[in-house]
Design a protein around this motif. Structure first.
Motif, short mmCIF file in Angstrom:
data_model
loop_
_atom_site.label_atom_id
_atom_site.label_comp_id
_atom_site.label_asym_id
_atom_site.label_seq_id
_atom_site.Cartn_x
_atom_site.Cartn_y
_atom_site.Cartn_z
N TYR A 103 36.95 57.62 39.64
CA TYR A 103 37.47 56.50 40.48
C TYR A 103 38.21 55.14 39.80
O TYR A 103 39.03 54.60 40.00
CB TYR A 103 36.29 56.02 41.41
N ARG A 104 37.47 54.71 38.67
CA ARG A 104 38.11 53.77 37.68
C ARG A 104 39.40 54.21 37.53
O ARG A 104 40.20 53.28 37.14
CB ARG A 104 37.09 53.63 36.42
N LYS A 115 40.84 43.91 40.96
CA LYS A 115 39.96 44.64 39.67
C LYS A 115 41.18 45.53 39.04
O LYS A 115 41.87 46.13 39.51
CB LYS A 115 39.16 45.83 40.44
N ASP A 116 41.10 45.14 37.79
CA ASP A 116 42.19 46.02 36.85
C ASP A 116 41.41 46.44 35.39
O ASP A 116 41.27 45.56 34.58
CB ASP A 116 43.28 44.74 36.54
N ASN A 156 41.09 53.32 48.87
CA ASN A 156 40.00 52.74 48.25
C ASN A 156 40.58 51.83 47.02
O ASN A 156 40.14 50.64 46.62
CB ASN A 156 38.61 53.20 48.36
N ALA A 157 41.04 52.76 46.04
CA ALA A 157 41.27 52.46 44.65
C ALA A 157 42.43 51.24 44.79
O ALA A 157 42.41 50.42 44.22
CB ALA A 157 41.66 53.45 43.88
N SER A 183 46.57 49.70 39.62
CA SER A 183 46.77 48.33 38.87
C SER A 183 47.92 48.32 38.32
O SER A 183 48.88 47.27 37.90
CB SER A 183 45.57 48.15 37.83
N ASP A 225 41.03 48.01 46.03
CA ASP A 225 40.33 47.27 44.89
C ASP A 225 41.11 46.80 44.02
O ASP A 225 40.79 45.63 43.40
CB ASP A 225 39.46 48.38 44.17
N ALA A 226 42.09 47.40 43.78
CA ALA A 226 43.16 46.93 42.66
C ALA A 226 43.99 45.59 43.36
O ALA A 226 44.06 44.75 42.52
CB ALA A 226 44.44 47.96 42.50
N LYS A 279 41.59 55.99 39.00
CA LYS A 279 42.31 55.63 40.12
C LYS A 279 42.88 54.02 40.44
O LYS A 279 43.88 53.80 40.76
CB LYS A 279 41.70 56.19 41.44
N ILE A 280 41.72 53.22 40.25
CA ILE A 280 41.94 51.91 40.24
C ILE A 280 43.04 51.43 39.30
O ILE A 280 43.95 50.60 39.47
CB ILE A 280 40.81 50.99 40.23
#
Length: 177
Positions: free
Chosen positions: A77-78, A137-138, A128-129, A85, A132-133, A80-81
């Motif tokens: 998932y990280r 969140k980056d 969701n990613a 980003s 979050d970006a 994907k963010i």
């Protein structure tokens, strides 16, 4: 008698609201349903960062989610963010187009655009990613590029001088020195 039944059925279809995938719903009711769930097609959201405000539409979010899914469906998932980003970091940079569509469709920018895997319905994690970006969140420390060194065919990414190198899953995220 048969003619009267045929005429009645025809009149019912003429004066009945449109039938869509949700069932028997009039155009007005469909708009109200969209508003009820805040699903406005061209809704613009301003995302503020330290550089400049970004104006993102639902269409942009969808396109970004397609890229996230196409580029990182097997990644954590990280990761994907991180892909989302990179799109936002390019949008902020003066070295890239100033629209999400321009960034995504820039020639040779994303392999999923080139190979057609972007043309798929993104999953919930991809959406969701992106969200979050958009919230800031980056995990890439402002990376503008990423690649998978195991499968990449892009030699310049392998050979260029990099800074802020971060590996997430199978991808390497970086900025150019």
């Amino acid at each position: 008698m048969k003619k009267i039944v045929t005429i009645l059925i025809t009149l019912i279809f003429i004066f009945t609201p449109c039938i869509n995938a949700k069932g028997l719903v009039s155009e007005k009711d469909e708009k109200n349903i969209k508003n009820l769930y805040n699903e406005q097609e061209n809704e613009v959201v301003a995302v503020f960062n330290e550089s400049k405000p970004l104006f993102i539409t639902n269409k942009d979010v969808y396109l970004m989610a397609q890229v996230v899914y196409g580029e990182s469906c097997g990644e954590p998932y990280r990761g994907k963010i991180a892909v989302a980003s990179v799109i936002l970091n390019r949008l902020i940079s003066s070295k890239f187009p100033n629209t999400v569509e321009g960034v995504v469709k820039q020639k040779k920018a994303f392999s999923c655009v080139k190979n057609g895997s972007i043309n798929i319905e993104p999953d919930k994690n991809s959406y969701n990613a992106v969200l979050d970006a958009l919230k800031g969140k980056d995990p890439t420390s402002k990376a503008l590029f990423f690649y998978n060194p195991k499968i990449s065919t892009c030699n310049w990414m392998k050979n260029i001088s990099k800074k802020n190198i971060i590996t997430i899953g199978n991808h390497v995220f970086f900025a150019v020195k």
